[in-house]
Design an enzyme around this catalytic site. Structure first.
Site, PDB file in Angstrom:
ATOM      1  N   PHE A 132      15.941  -7.205  29.294  1.00  0.00           N
ATOM      2  CA  PHE A 132      15.764  -7.026  30.734  1.00  0.00           C
ATOM      3  C   PHE A 132      14.315  -6.683  31.074  1.00  0.00           C
ATOM      4  O   PHE A 132      13.604  -7.462  31.720  1.00  0.00           O
ATOM      5  CB  PHE A 132      16.742  -5.956  31.221  1.00  0.00           C
ATOM      6  CG  PHE A 132      16.413  -5.352  32.555  1.00  0.00           C
ATOM      7  CD1 PHE A 132      16.073  -6.146  33.641  1.00  0.00           C
ATOM      8  CD2 PHE A 132      16.455  -3.973  32.727  1.00  0.00           C
ATOM      9  CE1 PHE A 132      15.770  -5.590  34.874  1.00  0.00           C
ATOM     10  CE2 PHE A 132      16.156  -3.408  33.954  1.00  0.00           C
ATOM     11  CZ  PHE A 132      15.803  -4.204  35.024  1.00  0.00           C
ATOM     12  N   ASN A 153      16.153  -9.871  18.319  1.00  0.00           N
ATOM     13  CA  ASN A 153      17.320 -10.255  17.508  1.00  0.00           C
ATOM     14  C   ASN A 153      18.505 -10.660  18.387  1.00  0.00           C
ATOM     15  O   ASN A 153      19.576 -10.975  17.883  1.00  0.00           O
ATOM     16  CB  ASN A 153      17.728  -9.123  16.561  1.00  0.00           C
ATOM     17  CG  ASN A 153      18.279  -7.908  17.294  1.00  0.00           C
ATOM     18  OD1 ASN A 153      18.198  -7.820  18.534  1.00  0.00           O
ATOM     19  ND2 ASN A 153      18.829  -6.967  16.559  1.00  0.00           N
ATOM     20  N   PHE A 155      20.543  -9.037  20.315  1.00  0.00           N
ATOM     21  CA  PHE A 155      21.740  -8.203  20.420  1.00  0.00           C
ATOM     22  C   PHE A 155      22.085  -7.962  21.889  1.00  0.00           C
ATOM     23  O   PHE A 155      23.221  -8.164  22.318  1.00  0.00           O
ATOM     24  CB  PHE A 155      21.529  -6.872  19.679  1.00  0.00           C
ATOM     25  CG  PHE A 155      22.671  -5.910  19.845  1.00  0.00           C
ATOM     26  CD1 PHE A 155      23.962  -6.266  19.490  1.00  0.00           C
ATOM     27  CD2 PHE A 155      22.453  -4.640  20.367  1.00  0.00           C
ATOM     28  CE1 PHE A 155      25.020  -5.375  19.660  1.00  0.00           C
ATOM     29  CE2 PHE A 155      23.499  -3.745  20.525  1.00  0.00           C
ATOM     30  CZ  PHE A 155      24.792  -4.113  20.175  1.00  0.00           C
ATOM     31  N   GLY A 157      19.352  -8.893  24.240  1.00  0.00           N
ATOM     32  CA  GLY A 157      18.474  -9.855  24.907  1.00  0.00           C
ATOM     33  C   GLY A 157      19.090 -11.237  24.954  1.00  0.00           C
ATOM     34  O   GLY A 157      20.022 -11.548  24.213  1.00  0.00           O
ATOM     35  N   ASP A 177      14.728  -9.391  13.455  1.00  0.00           N
ATOM     36  CA  ASP A 177      15.141  -7.998  13.617  1.00  0.00           C
ATOM     37  C   ASP A 177      14.017  -7.124  13.066  1.00  0.00           C
ATOM     38  O   ASP A 177      13.660  -7.229  11.886  1.00  0.00           O
ATOM     39  CB  ASP A 177      16.441  -7.749  12.849  1.00  0.00           C
ATOM     40  CG  ASP A 177      17.076  -6.407  13.224  1.00  0.00           C
ATOM     41  OD1 ASP A 177      16.324  -5.470  13.518  1.00  0.00           O
ATOM     42  OD2 ASP A 177      18.325  -6.313  13.208  1.00  0.00           O
ATOM     43  N   SER A 194      15.273  -2.003  21.429  1.00  0.00           N
ATOM     44  CA  SER A 194      16.331  -1.010  21.233  1.00  0.00           C
ATOM     45  C   SER A 194      17.366  -1.218  22.326  1.00  0.00           C
ATOM     46  O   SER A 194      17.005  -1.471  23.480  1.00  0.00           O
ATOM     47  CB  SER A 194      15.786   0.423  21.323  1.00  0.00           C
ATOM     48  OG  SER A 194      16.863   1.348  21.266  1.00  0.00           O
ATOM     49  N   THR A 211      16.841   1.113  14.292  1.00  0.00           N
ATOM     50  CA  THR A 211      15.906   0.369  15.142  1.00  0.00           C
ATOM     51  C   THR A 211      14.800   1.281  15.657  1.00  0.00           C
ATOM     52  O   THR A 211      13.627   0.886  15.713  1.00  0.00           O
ATOM     53  CB  THR A 211      16.646  -0.279  16.316  1.00  0.00           C
ATOM     54  OG1 THR A 211      17.645  -1.177  15.818  1.00  0.00           O
ATOM     55  CG2 THR A 211      15.692  -1.046  17.219  1.00  0.00           C
ATOM     56  N   TYR A 264      20.727   7.554  20.273  1.00  0.00           N
ATOM     57  CA  TYR A 264      19.661   7.029  21.120  1.00  0.00           C
ATOM     58  C   TYR A 264      18.653   8.126  21.463  1.00  0.00           C
ATOM     59  O   TYR A 264      17.435   7.941  21.306  1.00  0.00           O
ATOM     60  CB  TYR A 264      20.257   6.445  22.390  1.00  0.00           C
ATOM     61  CG  TYR A 264      19.266   5.791  23.314  1.00  0.00           C
ATOM     62  CD1 TYR A 264      18.585   4.638  22.935  1.00  0.00           C
ATOM     63  CD2 TYR A 264      18.997   6.327  24.576  1.00  0.00           C
ATOM     64  CE1 TYR A 264      17.665   4.032  23.788  1.00  0.00           C
ATOM     65  CE2 TYR A 264      18.090   5.721  25.439  1.00  0.00           C
ATOM     66  CZ  TYR A 264      17.420   4.582  25.032  1.00  0.00           C
ATOM     67  OH  TYR A 264      16.511   3.983  25.876  1.00  0.00           O
TER      68      TYR A 264
END
Length: 461
Positions: A132, A153, A155, A157, A177, A194, A211, A264
């Protein structure tokens, strides 16, 4: 005796001459005869080689008088030649049409980007560049004329977010990745890779931690090797459920290290620690941006965050779900404002963490009503159990950004939500892959080149 000898001699000469003349006449006659018959055959065979029908026609014509057979062959040859020419013309027309179709598909039209020479143009790596925020940053840097390399990678995106640049000479997309090492030559690195929504980063918490730790080590190591400046995209989640309001960069946070959001929150805190360790020990130039809630087009529609949840539910006339009592607060910045802040931070000489967010605070319940009114639906507010470790108040202190970067948000909530709602509405109506992204760059107001282009277009119109 002499007279008899001369007479015999002349007889031999005359006889040899007559014999030679006879042989010459026979050869000439045979040549003319053969030429008269073979010429029509060869001309027909050149056009209709290996034709069974021609062989049958010639066999039949051998039984006819010479002039009738020759006229028959000539007429059929003419008709066949005409037919062959028509077929050839039709084939050529089909090929020309097909070439035009292929040219229409293969020709890509890119936005008119600024030209930079080799001294001012930079090679910029963006990890998570198909996501985004990353895709909007790609738009900004491409429009400024830099060479941009996106690593993702996929995931969270999507290639669709950057498809309008694929094929451009300044753009490169790498499926990779960053937990694995990457060897590349660049001048700057924007490390955005991330998952950022609770739904995504809690799906695989170990991967999220790797990550933000191993991936960050790889990017810092790359920056050390090539001498690049690196910007680390941190988050307001490093403040946890804050006890200080609003949150300045000097606040150390209030985070649960073993809670569901810790993968996170703590991952980003370690990412910051790694950055300043590399800056101190290896002299790597680092910039750290603590990003607050951001919204806009290309948001993942099922990321589970407030803006996307509320807009989707309102567009579908479903109840708008609020977790908790609805009095918790958030601040929302539009994506183009964030991109302008990231670019300004990268270009600055300020190396400490910087808050990038909108200082205007909204209650979640009031925010849900605002979205419902903008959509124009009949959705009702529905309250559910509160989420564990969900921050109750979130608002940035942006005095450092204002002082060091001369940056502050410019897009109002009303303007930003209208664009975001329009994007979500179009996505819900999308029914095929042929509905390609029409490039509408969400470029910051600080991009003078793009703004001048827009003014020129409006003036010409």
């Amino acid at each position: 005796m002499l007279r008899v000898y001369n007479g015999v001699k002349w007889i031999k000469i005359i006889f040899c001459s007559a014999l030679c003349a006879t042989i010459a006449l026979c050869v000439y006659h045979n040549w003319v005869h053969a030429r008269g018959i073979d010429m029509p055959e060869n001309s027909v065979l050149k056009v209709h080689r290996n034709s069974k029908r021609l062989r049958e026609d010639m066999t039949f014509n051998n039984d006819l008088p010479d002039h009738v057979a020759q006229n028959s062959v000539s007429g059929k040859q003419f008709e066949s030649d005409i037919k062959s020419l028509e077929e050839a013309r039709n084939k050529i027309k089909e090929l020309e049409l097909r070439i035009k179709q292929l040219e229409g598909v293969s020709v890509r039209r890119f936005p008119d980007v600024k030209f930079l020479n080799y001294r001012t143009r930079k090679r910029i790596l963006i990890t998570g560049g198909a996501g985004f925020v990353g895709s909007h940053l790609v738009d900004q840097l491409m429009m400024e004329g830099h060479e941009v390399i996106v690593v993702d990678n996929f995931f969270t995106g999507r290639k669709r977010n950057v498809e309008h640049w694929i094929g451009h000479e300044n753009f490169e997309l790498i499926h990779h990745d960053i937990v694995n090492p990457l060897f590349i030559e660049v001048d700057e690195i924007y490390h955005l890779a991330s998952p950022a929504s609770p739904q995504h980063y809690m799906f695989n918490p170990v991967k999220t931690i790797k990550t933000n730790t191993v991936g960050t080590i790889n990017m810092l190591g790359l920056a050390k090797r090539v001498g690049a400046r690196v910007l680390i995209a941190s988050t307001s989640e490093v403040y946890g459920d804050p006890e200080v309001h609003p949150q300045p960069e000097t606040y150390w946070g209030h985070v649960n290290p073993i809670g569901p959001r810790a993968c996170y929150d703590e991952g980003k805190r370690v990412s910051e620690s790694l950055s300043y360790a590399y800056a101190k020990q290896e002299k790597v130039q680092v910039r750290v941006a603590r990003i607050f809630n951001t919204y806009g087009p290309r948001m993942h529609m099922n990321d589970g965050r407030v803006v996307s949840n509320f807009i989707l539910q309102a567009l579908r006339n479903e109840d708008i779900t609020i977790y908790g009592h609805g009095d918790q607060t958030r601040s929302f910045q539009y994506v183009s404002d964030l991109v302008e802040g990231l670019v300004s931070l990268m270009a600055s000489n300020y190396s400490q963490p910087v808050n990038l967010g909108n200082p205007v605070e909204y209650g979640i319940k009031d925010f849900a009503k605002k979205i419902r009114d903008l959509v124009g639906g009949r959705s009702k507010l529905a309250f559910s159990d509160a989420v564990e470790d969900d921050p109750q108040r979130r608002r940035p202190d942006i005095s450092v950004a204002l002082k060091q970067l001369k940056w502050q948000p410019k897009v109002t909530l009303q303007q930003g939500l209208k664009k975001t709602i329009d994007y979500f509405h179009k996505e819900l109506l999308r029914s095929s892959h042929s509905n390609r992204n029409m490039f509408q760059p969400e470029i910051s107001l600080g991009n003078t080149f793009y703004n001048e282009k827009q003014l020129n277009v409006q003036a010409d119109g």
